[in-house]
Design a protein around this motif. Sequence first.
Motif, PDB file in Angstrom:
ATOM      1  N   GLY A 144      -2.872  13.206   5.104  1.00 12.70           N
ATOM      2  CA  GLY A 144      -2.912  11.334   5.006  1.00 12.70           C
ATOM      3  C   GLY A 144      -3.856  11.342   5.016  1.00 12.70           C
ATOM      4  N   ILE A 145      -4.318  10.016   5.495  1.00 12.71           N
ATOM      5  CA  ILE A 145      -5.610   9.026   5.331  1.00 12.71           C
ATOM      6  C   ILE A 145      -6.028   7.924   6.676  1.00 12.71           C
ATOM      7  CG2 ILE A 145      -6.226   9.346   3.203  1.00 12.71           C
ATOM      8  CD1 ILE A 145      -5.358   6.537   2.527  1.00 12.71           C
ATOM      9  N   VAL A 146      -6.527   7.617   7.233  1.00  8.02           N
ATOM     10  CA  VAL A 146      -6.199   7.292   7.734  1.00  8.02           C
ATOM     11  C   VAL A 146      -7.235   5.872   7.926  1.00  8.02           C
ATOM     12  CG1 VAL A 146      -7.767   6.161  10.581  1.00  8.02           C
ATOM     13  CG2 VAL A 146      -6.898   8.673   9.794  1.00  8.02           C
ATOM     14  N   ASP A 179       2.594  11.877   1.724  1.00  7.41           N
ATOM     15  CA  ASP A 179       3.840  12.084   1.231  1.00  7.41           C
ATOM     16  C   ASP A 179       3.930  10.410   0.400  1.00  7.41           C
ATOM     17  OD1 ASP A 179       5.259  14.616   1.461  1.00  7.41           O
ATOM     18  OD2 ASP A 179       6.152  13.786   2.447  1.00  7.41           O
ATOM     19  N   HIS A 180       3.175   9.334   1.453  1.00 11.06           N
ATOM     20  CA  HIS A 180       2.894   8.335   0.680  1.00 11.06           C
ATOM     21  C   HIS A 180       1.590   7.695   0.033  1.00 11.06           C
ATOM     22  CE1 HIS A 180       6.906   7.047   2.786  1.00 11.06           C
ATOM     23  NE2 HIS A 180       6.183   7.270   4.273  1.00 11.06           N
ATOM     24  N   VAL A 181       0.603   8.586  -0.307  1.00 11.38           N
ATOM     25  CA  VAL A 181      -0.498   8.163  -0.806  1.00 11.38           C
ATOM     26  C   VAL A 181      -0.434   9.365  -2.685  1.00 11.38           C
ATOM     27  CG1 VAL A 181      -2.685   8.847  -1.798  1.00 11.38           C
ATOM     28  CG2 VAL A 181      -1.735   8.915   1.029  1.00 11.38           C
ATOM     29  N   GLY A 182       0.298   7.844  -3.608  1.00 11.82           N
ATOM     30  CA  GLY A 182       0.918   8.039  -4.919  1.00 11.82           C
ATOM     31  C   GLY A 182      -1.228   8.080  -5.426  1.00 11.82           C
ATOM     32  N   THR A 183      -1.527   7.705  -5.477  1.00  5.74           N
ATOM     33  CA  THR A 183      -3.323   7.916  -7.033  1.00  5.74           C
ATOM     34  C   THR A 183      -4.041   7.461  -5.741  1.00  5.74           C
ATOM     35  OG1 THR A 183      -2.093   6.729  -8.378  1.00  5.74           O
ATOM     36  CG2 THR A 183      -4.255   6.838  -8.753  1.00  5.74           C
ATOM     37  N   ILE A 184      -5.240   8.544  -5.759  1.00  9.31           N
ATOM     38  CA  ILE A 184      -6.496   8.045  -5.593  1.00  9.31           C
ATOM     39  C   ILE A 184      -7.436   8.624  -6.787  1.00  9.31           C
ATOM     40  CG2 ILE A 184      -8.665   9.456  -4.035  1.00  9.31           C
ATOM     41  CD1 ILE A 184      -5.556  11.024  -2.836  1.00  9.31           C
ATOM     42  N   THR A 220      -0.855   3.698  -2.896  1.00 13.09           N
ATOM     43  CA  THR A 220       0.094   4.180  -2.041  1.00 13.09           C
ATOM     44  C   THR A 220       1.298   3.986  -2.841  1.00 13.09           C
ATOM     45  OG1 THR A 220       1.038   2.417  -0.366  1.00 13.09           O
ATOM     46  CG2 THR A 220      -0.902   3.862   0.013  1.00 13.09           C
ATOM     47  N   SER A 221       2.363   4.362  -2.602  1.00 16.31           N
ATOM     48  CA  SER A 221       3.605   3.882  -2.702  1.00 16.31           C
ATOM     49  C   SER A 221       4.747   3.426  -2.131  1.00 16.31           C
ATOM     50  CB  SER A 221       4.590   4.964  -3.022  1.00 16.31           C
ATOM     51  OG  SER A 221       5.177   6.204  -1.317  1.00 16.31           O
ATOM     52  N   ALA A 258       4.747  -4.072   0.288  1.00 16.30           N
ATOM     53  CA  ALA A 258       3.744  -4.379   1.296  1.00 16.30           C
ATOM     54  C   ALA A 258       4.131  -4.488   2.806  1.00 16.30           C
ATOM     55  CB  ALA A 258       3.177  -5.581   1.007  1.00 16.30           C
ATOM     56  N   ASP A 259       5.526  -4.842   3.007  1.00 19.21           N
ATOM     57  CA  ASP A 259       6.718  -4.537   4.243  1.00 19.21           C
ATOM     58  C   ASP A 259       6.699  -3.500   5.069  1.00 19.21           C
ATOM     59  OD1 ASP A 259       7.204  -7.551   4.041  1.00 19.21           O
ATOM     60  OD2 ASP A 259       9.034  -7.255   2.874  1.00 19.21           O
ATOM     61  N   GLU A 260       6.912  -1.744   3.658  1.00 19.55           N
ATOM     62  CA  GLU A 260       5.943  -1.484   4.483  1.00 19.55           C
ATOM     63  C   GLU A 260       4.980  -0.740   5.007  1.00 19.55           C
ATOM     64  OE1 GLU A 260      10.083   1.825   2.033  1.00 19.55           O
ATOM     65  OE2 GLU A 260       7.676   0.898   0.892  1.00 19.55           O
TER      66      GLU A 260
END
Length: 120
Positions: free
Chosen positions: A44-46, A59-64, A71-72, A75-77
């Motif tokens: 993941g990323i910090v 798992d929440h990083v969609g496109t780099i 991310t997937s 805004a609330d998440e």
Amino acid sequence: MSDEASPIAYTALEPGTPVQSSDGQQFGTVVAVLVVEEVSVFDGIVVETSAGTRFVDADHVGTITTAYVRTSLSADEAAQLPEPDDSTPVFRADARDDTGSSLADRFGRMFGRGKWKREE
């Protein structure tokens, strides 16, 4: 050369790259990339946000891309992200690092991409 964002691997991700929610709203910038070194897996990323340093699981990083990380997360998440866990190794890149003579090292210097180094 085009100004469009091009997909890249997590190993080429630069600190300071904007991080976006799934709808394209920026909520932070990349501070570091986390890797499980024993198995060479992206963890993941910090991210530095207005609420402090947060962790985005792989798992929440969609496109780099060269211009942003999408991310997937909504805004609330994104606002509810946890702080990073100290047990996962943190790697940082330094584009000024000009050591090494391999072809990959030369291209890295040519394009201002430093090697990711593990923080101690």
